[in-house]
Design a protein around this motif. Structure first.
Motif, PDB file in Angstrom:
ATOM      1  N   PRO A 194       0.839  -1.211   0.000  1.00  0.00           N
ATOM      2  CA  PRO A 194       0.000   0.000   0.000  1.00  0.00           C
ATOM      3  C   PRO A 194       0.869   1.254   0.000  1.00  0.00           C
ATOM      4  N   PHE A 195       0.317   2.335  -0.493  1.00  0.00           N
ATOM      5  CA  PHE A 195       1.015   3.614  -0.592  1.00  0.00           C
ATOM      6  C   PHE A 195       1.403   4.138   0.788  1.00  0.00           C
ATOM      7  N   GLU A 196       2.574   4.761   0.892  1.00  0.00           N
ATOM      8  CA  GLU A 196       3.029   5.410   2.125  1.00  0.00           C
ATOM      9  C   GLU A 196       3.399   6.848   1.814  1.00  0.00           C
ATOM     10  N   ALA A 197       3.105   7.734   2.758  1.00  0.00           N
ATOM     11  CA  ALA A 197       3.516   9.138   2.655  1.00  0.00           C
ATOM     12  C   ALA A 197       4.336   9.466   3.887  1.00  0.00           C
ATOM     13  N   GLY A 198       5.460  10.140   3.707  1.00  0.00           N
ATOM     14  CA  GLY A 198       6.305  10.530   4.827  1.00  0.00           C
ATOM     15  C   GLY A 198       6.081  11.988   5.187  1.00  0.00           C
ATOM     16  N   VAL A 199       5.957  12.259   6.488  1.00  0.00           N
ATOM     17  CA  VAL A 199       5.768  13.609   6.983  1.00  0.00           C
ATOM     18  C   VAL A 199       6.858  13.876   8.025  1.00  0.00           C
ATOM     19  N   VAL A 200       7.733  14.838   7.745  1.00  0.00           N
ATOM     20  CA  VAL A 200       8.775  15.205   8.704  1.00  0.00           C
ATOM     21  C   VAL A 200       8.134  16.086   9.768  1.00  0.00           C
ATOM     22  N   VAL A 201       8.353  15.722  11.040  1.00  0.00           N
ATOM     23  CA  VAL A 201       7.707  16.420  12.149  1.00  0.00           C
ATOM     24  C   VAL A 201       8.738  16.898  13.165  1.00  0.00           C
ATOM     25  N   ARG A 202       8.337  17.908  13.935  1.00  0.00           N
ATOM     26  CA  ARG A 202       9.188  18.398  15.018  1.00  0.00           C
ATOM     27  C   ARG A 202       8.927  17.617  16.298  1.00  0.00           C
ATOM     28  N   ASP A 203       7.650  17.450  16.653  1.00  0.00           N
ATOM     29  CA  ASP A 203       7.277  16.791  17.904  1.00  0.00           C
ATOM     30  C   ASP A 203       6.581  15.468  17.577  1.00  0.00           C
ATOM     31  N   LEU A 204       7.356  14.408  17.555  1.00  0.00           N
ATOM     32  CA  LEU A 204       6.854  13.099  17.141  1.00  0.00           C
ATOM     33  C   LEU A 204       5.724  12.608  18.035  1.00  0.00           C
ATOM     34  N   GLU A 205       5.821  12.833  19.317  1.00  0.00           N
ATOM     35  CA  GLU A 205       4.791  12.344  20.242  1.00  0.00           C
ATOM     36  C   GLU A 205       3.451  13.038  20.003  1.00  0.00           C
ATOM     37  N   VAL A 206       3.478  14.354  19.844  1.00  0.00           N
ATOM     38  CA  VAL A 206       2.243  15.103  19.593  1.00  0.00           C
ATOM     39  C   VAL A 206       1.619  14.654  18.278  1.00  0.00           C
ATOM     40  N   MET A 207       2.421  14.525  17.251  1.00  0.00           N
ATOM     41  CA  MET A 207       1.894  14.158  15.940  1.00  0.00           C
ATOM     42  C   MET A 207       1.394  12.714  15.909  1.00  0.00           C
ATOM     43  N   GLU A 208       2.101  11.810  16.568  1.00  0.00           N
ATOM     44  CA  GLU A 208       1.630  10.421  16.637  1.00  0.00           C
ATOM     45  C   GLU A 208       0.297  10.355  17.371  1.00  0.00           C
ATOM     46  N   GLU A 233      -5.105   9.139  17.750  1.00  0.00           N
ATOM     47  CA  GLU A 233      -6.317   9.342  18.544  1.00  0.00           C
ATOM     48  C   GLU A 233      -7.428  10.049  17.776  1.00  0.00           C
ATOM     49  N   VAL A 234      -7.084  10.979  16.904  1.00  0.00           N
ATOM     50  CA  VAL A 234      -8.105  11.758  16.212  1.00  0.00           C
ATOM     51  C   VAL A 234      -8.510  11.110  14.887  1.00  0.00           C
ATOM     52  N   LEU A 235      -7.533  10.649  14.112  1.00  0.00           N
ATOM     53  CA  LEU A 235      -7.840  10.125  12.782  1.00  0.00           C
ATOM     54  C   LEU A 235      -7.840   8.599  12.713  1.00  0.00           C
ATOM     55  N   GLY A 236      -7.605   7.930  13.838  1.00  0.00           N
ATOM     56  CA  GLY A 236      -7.733   6.478  13.893  1.00  0.00           C
ATOM     57  C   GLY A 236      -6.601   5.683  13.286  1.00  0.00           C
ATOM     58  N   CYS A 237      -5.469   6.313  13.024  1.00  0.00           N
ATOM     59  CA  CYS A 237      -4.323   5.585  12.490  1.00  0.00           C
ATOM     60  C   CYS A 237      -3.714   4.725  13.600  1.00  0.00           C
ATOM     61  N   VAL A 238      -3.144   3.589  13.213  1.00  0.00           N
ATOM     62  CA  VAL A 238      -2.607   2.643  14.194  1.00  0.00           C
ATOM     63  C   VAL A 238      -1.092   2.526  14.008  1.00  0.00           C
ATOM     64  N   PRO A 239      -0.319   2.780  15.074  1.00  0.00           N
ATOM     65  CA  PRO A 239       1.138   2.595  14.961  1.00  0.00           C
ATOM     66  C   PRO A 239       1.446   1.115  14.711  1.00  0.00           C
ATOM     67  N   VAL A 240       2.228   0.834  13.666  1.00  0.00           N
ATOM     68  CA  VAL A 240       2.559  -0.552  13.339  1.00  0.00           C
ATOM     69  C   VAL A 240       4.053  -0.835  13.392  1.00  0.00           C
ATOM     70  N   HIS A 241       4.863   0.212  13.395  1.00  0.00           N
ATOM     71  CA  HIS A 241       6.316  -0.013  13.434  1.00  0.00           C
ATOM     72  C   HIS A 241       6.993   1.289  13.851  1.00  0.00           C
ATOM     73  N   ARG A 242       8.083   1.147  14.558  1.00  0.00           N
ATOM     74  CA  ARG A 242       8.898   2.288  14.988  1.00  0.00           C
ATOM     75  C   ARG A 242      10.345   1.865  14.777  1.00  0.00           C
ATOM     76  N   SER A 243      11.141   2.759  14.184  1.00  0.00           N
ATOM     77  CA  SER A 243      12.518   2.384  13.888  1.00  0.00           C
ATOM     78  C   SER A 243      13.450   3.587  13.977  1.00  0.00           C
ATOM     79  N   HIS A 244      14.623   3.353  14.547  1.00  0.00           N
ATOM     80  CA  HIS A 244      15.704   4.333  14.507  1.00  0.00           C
ATOM     81  C   HIS A 244      16.502   4.041  13.244  1.00  0.00           C
ATOM     82  N   ILE A 245      16.667   5.043  12.398  1.00  0.00           N
ATOM     83  CA  ILE A 245      17.414   4.898  11.156  1.00  0.00           C
ATOM     84  C   ILE A 245      18.753   5.600  11.365  1.00  0.00           C
ATOM     85  N   PRO A 246      19.861   4.846  11.380  1.00  0.00           N
ATOM     86  CA  PRO A 246      21.166   5.466  11.650  1.00  0.00           C
ATOM     87  C   PRO A 246      21.658   6.301  10.466  1.00  0.00           C
ATOM     88  N   GLN A 247      22.566   7.195  10.751  1.00  0.00           N
ATOM     89  CA  GLN A 247      23.187   8.040   9.730  1.00  0.00           C
ATOM     90  C   GLN A 247      23.746   7.180   8.601  1.00  0.00           C
TER      91      GLN A 247
END
Length: 164
Positions: free
Chosen positions: A20-34, A39-53
């Motif tokens: 399925p299609f994915e869109a990336g959104v760069v954010v300042r405050d990850l917790e607020v945006m998640e 909570e508001v739009l019903g999206c479900v967190p499915v994965h979290r990853s640290h991407i190294p330099q």
């Protein structure tokens, strides 16, 4: 104005999607945006990853990142991306179609009214005036999420223009 569509049969085989299609959104405050998208739009967190330099740099993404993948209720995903460095912020342009590049994410919902009622308390601000507009048998409403990214809500219930 005319509506033009391309049927899936007209898309060349070389561009058949495998996920399925994915869109990336760069954010300042990850917790607020998640919290907003979950909570508001019903999206479900499915994965979290640290991407190294070592990966993000050669991939063209800059330095290290923290990425949260959110599954959209209707399919597809939004990737919320927090950079290890300060990301440049661009002021949002109104109207949204007055700038080039990704302007907004669209969420098709069964009823726009409950979302419109809770969005201000969740940190979003309306961009439509009136807040809900009737157009072509649909009700639409554009919002800036807590960081100003464009979000479009659409439901097919039509109806009259509603002031908000």
């Amino acid at each position: 104005m005319t509506d033009e569509t391309t049927s899936p049969a007209e898309v060349p085989a070389r561009v058949r999607m495998t996920q399925p299609f994915e869109a990336g959104v760069v954010v300042r405050d990850l917790e607020v945006m998640e919290r907003f998208y979950s909570e508001v739009l019903g999206c479900v967190p499915v994965h979290r990853s640290h991407i190294p330099q070592a990966i993000a740099g050669p991939a063209g993404l800059g330095g290290q990142l923290l990425v949260v993948w959110l599954e959209v209720p209707s399919g597809g995903r939004i990737k919320l991306i927090r950079s290890g460095a300060s990301a440049a912020s661009f002021p949002s342009a109104v109207p949204l179609a007055g700038r080039c590049g990704l302007a907004y994410l669209t969420f098709h919902v069964d009823d726009i009214a409950p979302l419109v009622a809770v969005l201000p308390a969740a940190g979003a601000r309306p961009l439509s005036s009136p807040v809900v507009v009737s157009a072509r048998g649909r009700r639409i409403s554009f919002w800036g999420d807590p960081e100003g990214n464009g979000v479009e809500l659409v439901d097919r219930r039509g109806g009259g223009v509603e002031a908000g």
